[in-house]
Design an enzyme around this catalytic site. Structure first.
Site, PDB file in Angstrom:
ATOM      1  N   HIS A  48       8.870 -13.750  22.191  1.00  7.73           N
ATOM      2  CA  HIS A  48       9.751 -14.908  22.053  1.00  7.73           C
ATOM      3  C   HIS A  48       9.430 -15.620  20.745  1.00  7.73           C
ATOM      4  CE1 HIS A  48      11.321 -18.895  24.065  1.00  7.73           C
ATOM      5  NE2 HIS A  48      11.897 -18.638  22.902  1.00  7.73           N
ATOM      6  N   GLU A  75      13.184 -12.342  22.498  1.00  4.11           N
ATOM      7  CA  GLU A  75      13.607 -13.566  23.192  1.00  4.11           C
ATOM      8  C   GLU A  75      13.847 -14.658  22.165  1.00  4.11           C
ATOM      9  OE1 GLU A  75      11.029 -14.972  26.230  1.00  4.11           O
ATOM     10  OE2 GLU A  75      11.670 -13.464  27.681  1.00  4.11           O
ATOM     11  N   HIS A 199       9.612 -14.184  34.974  1.00 10.48           N
ATOM     12  CA  HIS A 199       9.038 -15.529  34.892  1.00 10.48           C
ATOM     13  C   HIS A 199       8.155 -15.808  36.107  1.00 10.48           C
ATOM     14  CE1 HIS A 199       8.835 -19.226  32.526  1.00 10.48           C
ATOM     15  NE2 HIS A 199       8.626 -19.844  33.670  1.00 10.48           N
TER      16      HIS A 199
END
Length: 254
Positions: A48, A75, A199
């Site tokens: 990310h 991400e 997550h």
């Protein structure tokens, strides 16, 4: 029973970069971590690039694309600057996520319904460039249906609320969130979307969710990096792969 597809493991290496950045310099190297994860059985690498560059840096993304042999999942927030960077890196895939500077981690799913007008051009640009787009969303029917309307090829279901409820020992909420995930995965598949999840997953929750036949990819990072401090990253990846395989076997046997 829906037919099961192979289940991919994407390893998120953001927090290798978090440790590196705590003192500056180049060590530990996120790219080395990615190569170790792939050698141990990871099917892809997720990273990310946040707007504040708190962990992954621009050069990390460029090196990952150049040096790893498995797909790179980039991400990012759907900002013009990030879209430009991602198109330059040309990863296998991008996952569009919500982002706030004050958050410690991504706290909720992307509001695809509310942001459809701003998301549509970015999704179209990535589609045109041959970069697979996934949208990180809650298992909410309206969000899933809008993702399909915007022609995103994939979604990633936010599993954080379910995992948190398990950690907090809230059985009623665990059951409620699990029902949402199960229904969301089925709806997404019926809408023609490829279904991912991630997550807050650990060995136990990854094994559980692996039994959902619609889900074809799990992206897992923080828990695995924490476990790697004690047993090593390679062993952690192997253990996660085994947990996922045990869960998937329940689908195959059903």
């Amino acid at each position: 029973m829906p037919k099961s597809s192979p289940l991919r493991l994407g390893v998120n290496i953001d927090h290798i970069a978090t440790v590196r950045n705590a003192r500056g310099g180049r060590h530990p190297d996120p790219v080395r971590a990615a190569l170790t994860a792939i050698e141990a059985g990871a099917d892809g690498i997720t990273a990310h690039l946040r707007e504040d560059r708190r962990h992954i840096r621009d050069n990390d993304m460029e090196r990952l694309k150049a040096e790893i042999s498995k797909p790179l999942n980039f991400e990012m927030a759907a900002t013009p600057d990030m879209v430009r960077i991602a198109l330059g890196v040309k990863p296998h895939a991008v996952c569009l996520v919500p982002e706030r500077r004050e958050e410690l981690t991504t706290e909720g799913g992307l509001d695809v319904v509310g942001q459809r007008d701003s998301l549509a051009p970015s999704i179209a640009r990535f589609n045109d460039a041959g970069i697979r787009v996934s949208l990180f969303i809650a298992a909410d029917p309206a969000q899933i249906e809008m993702a399909a309307k915007l022609k995103a090829p994939a979604i990633e279901l936010h599993t954080g609320a379910w995992c948190d409820a398990i950690t907090d020992d809230e059985p009623a909420k665990v059951a409620e969130e699990w029902r949402r995930i199960v229904a969301g995965a089925a709806l997404a598949q019926s809408a023609g979307l490829e279904v991912h999840a991630g997550h807050g997953l650990d060995y136990a929750t990854a094994e559980t969710i692996a039994a959902l036949p619609q889900i074809v990819e799990l992206n897992i990072g923080f828990y695995m990096i924490g476990e790697a401090l004690f047993v090593g990253l390679g062993e952690t990846v192997k253990a996660m792969r085994s947990a996922m395989d045990r869960g998937r076997a329940r689908v195959i046997a059903a």
